[in-house]
Scaffold this motif. Structure first.
Motif, mmCIF file in Angstrom:
data_model
loop_
_atom_site.group_PDB
_atom_site.id
_atom_site.type_symbol
_atom_site.label_atom_id
_atom_site.label_comp_id
_atom_site.label_asym_id
_atom_site.label_seq_id
_atom_site.Cartn_x
_atom_site.Cartn_y
_atom_site.Cartn_z
ATOM 1 N N ASP A 15 -4.507 15.141 7.175
ATOM 2 C CA ASP A 15 -5.820 15.710 7.505
ATOM 3 C C ASP A 15 -6.098 15.589 9.009
ATOM 4 N N PRO A 16 -7.205 16.152 9.484
ATOM 5 C CA PRO A 16 -7.490 16.130 10.926
ATOM 6 C C PRO A 16 -7.667 14.733 11.535
ATOM 7 N N ASP A 17 -7.862 13.719 10.697
ATOM 8 C CA ASP A 17 -7.970 12.341 11.187
ATOM 9 C C ASP A 17 -6.626 11.640 11.225
ATOM 10 N N GLY A 18 -5.562 12.345 10.867
ATOM 11 C CA GLY A 18 -4.226 11.745 10.865
ATOM 12 C C GLY A 18 -3.933 10.949 9.608
ATOM 13 N N VAL A 19 -4.683 11.194 8.530
ATOM 14 C CA VAL A 19 -4.510 10.475 7.272
ATOM 15 C C VAL A 19 -3.708 11.341 6.302
ATOM 16 N N ILE A 20 -2.707 10.742 5.686
ATOM 17 C CA ILE A 20 -1.877 11.455 4.719
ATOM 18 C C ILE A 20 -2.668 11.640 3.429
ATOM 19 N N GLN A 21 -2.853 12.910 3.046
ATOM 20 C CA GLN A 21 -3.648 13.238 1.861
ATOM 21 C C GLN A 21 -2.803 13.665 0.664
ATOM 22 N N LEU A 22 -1.666 14.274 0.909
ATOM 23 C CA LEU A 22 -0.817 14.772 -0.179
ATOM 24 C C LEU A 22 0.641 14.472 0.125
ATOM 25 N N VAL A 23 1.392 14.178 -0.936
ATOM 26 C CA VAL A 23 2.828 13.955 -0.822
ATOM 27 C C VAL A 23 3.514 14.631 -1.993
ATOM 28 N N GLU A 24 4.608 15.307 -1.708
ATOM 29 C CA GLU A 24 5.468 15.848 -2.767
ATOM 30 C C GLU A 24 6.901 15.529 -2.369
ATOM 31 N N GLN A 25 7.662 15.011 -3.310
ATOM 32 C CA GLN A 25 9.057 14.692 -3.035
ATOM 33 C C GLN A 25 9.888 15.102 -4.238
ATOM 34 N N THR A 26 10.990 15.800 -3.974
ATOM 35 C CA THR A 26 11.855 16.246 -5.062
ATOM 36 C C THR A 26 13.289 15.816 -4.794
ATOM 37 N N MET B 286 0.832 -1.184 0.000
ATOM 38 C CA MET B 286 0.000 0.000 0.000
ATOM 39 C C MET B 286 0.875 1.245 0.000
ATOM 40 N N GLY B 287 0.469 2.256 -0.747
ATOM 41 C CA GLY B 287 1.199 3.514 -0.771
ATOM 42 C C GLY B 287 0.949 4.313 0.488
ATOM 43 N N ILE B 288 1.669 5.389 0.615
ATOM 44 C CA ILE B 288 1.565 6.208 1.818
ATOM 45 C C ILE B 288 0.328 7.108 1.794
ATOM 46 N N ILE B 289 -0.150 7.490 0.598
ATOM 47 C CA ILE B 289 -1.385 8.293 0.510
ATOM 48 C C ILE B 289 -2.530 7.462 1.077
ATOM 49 N N GLY B 290 -3.323 8.069 1.940
ATOM 50 C CA GLY B 290 -4.452 7.373 2.558
ATOM 51 C C GLY B 290 -4.095 6.585 3.801
ATOM 52 N N SER B 291 -2.812 6.555 4.155
ATOM 53 C CA SER B 291 -2.417 5.819 5.363
ATOM 54 C C SER B 291 -2.396 6.756 6.567
ATOM 55 N N GLN B 292 -2.516 6.167 7.744
ATOM 56 C CA GLN B 292 -2.453 6.914 9.003
ATOM 57 C C GLN B 292 -0.997 7.229 9.335
ATOM 58 N N ILE B 293 -0.769 8.414 9.897
ATOM 59 C CA ILE B 293 0.590 8.684 10.362
ATOM 60 C C ILE B 293 0.892 7.732 11.512
ATOM 61 N N LYS B 294 2.147 7.370 11.621
ATOM 62 C CA LYS B 294 2.576 6.437 12.653
ATOM 63 C C LYS B 294 2.928 7.206 13.928
ATOM 64 N N PRO B 295 2.901 6.512 15.063
ATOM 65 C CA PRO B 295 3.235 7.178 16.328
ATOM 66 C C PRO B 295 4.647 7.773 16.306
ATOM 67 N N PHE B 296 4.765 8.943 16.896
ATOM 68 C CA PHE B 296 6.072 9.584 17.027
ATOM 69 C C PHE B 296 6.019 10.558 18.191
ATOM 70 N N ASN B 297 7.182 10.915 18.665
ATOM 71 C CA ASN B 297 7.332 12.072 19.550
ATOM 72 C C ASN B 297 8.670 12.704 19.219
ATOM 73 N N ALA B 298 8.672 14.018 19.176
ATOM 74 C CA ALA B 298 9.878 14.747 18.798
ATOM 75 C C ALA B 298 9.927 16.053 19.578
ATOM 76 N N THR B 299 11.130 16.462 19.929
ATOM 77 C CA THR B 299 11.298 17.739 20.595
ATOM 78 C C THR B 299 11.353 18.829 19.529
ATOM 79 N N ALA B 300 10.580 19.889 19.771
ATOM 80 C CA ALA B 300 10.459 20.968 18.800
ATOM 81 C C ALA B 300 11.104 22.240 19.307
ATOM 82 N N PHE B 301 11.577 23.031 18.336
ATOM 83 C CA PHE B 301 11.983 24.406 18.582
ATOM 84 C C PHE B 301 11.013 25.298 17.819
ATOM 85 N N GLN B 302 10.538 26.344 18.474
ATOM 86 C CA GLN B 302 9.729 27.358 17.821
ATOM 87 C C GLN B 302 10.092 28.695 18.438
#
Length: 188
Positions: free
Chosen positions: A127-138, A1-17
């Motif tokens: 999207d708000p349900d955690g589903v990947i809707q768009l992908v762009e890779q260059t 299965m491709g990544i479009i339409g799949s749920q994001i997987k669990p993660f935790n990351a430290t952020a800087f803002q």
């Protein structure tokens, strides 16, 4: 299965803002609103600051569309802060940068370069349900365009809010959409 339409997987990351203490972001924090994961190879590089600056110029507009933005590289949150503090372009950015030194996000989104420890240049819209809707890779040397990203997000939001309708090529907000049916087959 491709990544479009799949749920994001669990993660935790430290952020800087900018203007905040370091903070934790998890997959659960992403749920309930649209999110952009904007992967780039590394801090203190060449094409990356031009892309991030372009994205930053669209950040307020994305916020109005209820979209949160996360810049992601395999650098640490400390490196993100140092880059922010020393670069005029990066210093203007308001969105969060996620440290992915353990390669969890790059692996989850399948953008980790084998043997390099760096992420490919890739964008994911969730999207708000955690589903990947768009992908762009260059490839390494080709920067992305935030105007096109915003257009695609608006189209994805329209399709989500209007079941049974789709957005044709180069669709812009307010333009006509299509309702797929047998009547349209061979007529477009």
């Amino acid at each position: 299965m491709g990544i479009i339409g799949s749920q994001i997987k669990p993660f935790n990351a430290t952020a800087f803002q900018a203007g905040k203490d370091f903070f934790l972001v998890t997959d659960e924090d992403v749920r309930g609103k649209w999110a952009v994961f904007f992967f780039y190879p590394a801090d203190f590089t060449f094409v990356c600051p031009t892309e991030l600056e372009d994205l930053g110029e669209h950040y307020d507009m994305l916020q109005k569309l209820d979209v949160e933005v996360y810049g992601v590289s395999t650098d640490t949150h400390f490196s993100h802060k140092a880059w922010h503090d020393t670069s005029d372009k990066i210093g203007k950015l308001k969105f969060a940068f996620l440290g992915d030194q353990n390669h969890t996000l790059a692996t989850n989104f399948d953008v980790l370069r084998d043997g390099a420890g760096l992420a490919d240049r890739a964008t994911f819209v969730v999207d708000p349900d955690g589903v990947i809707q768009l992908v762009e890779q260059t490839c390494e040397g080709v920067g992305r365009n935030a105007n096109e990203l915003v257009r695609k997000i608006r189209a994805a939001q329209y399709v989500r809010a209007n079941p049974g309708q789709v957005c044709p090529a180069a669709w812009e907000e307010g333009e006509a959409t299509l309702a797929p049916s047998l009547d349209l087959v061979g007529k477009i």
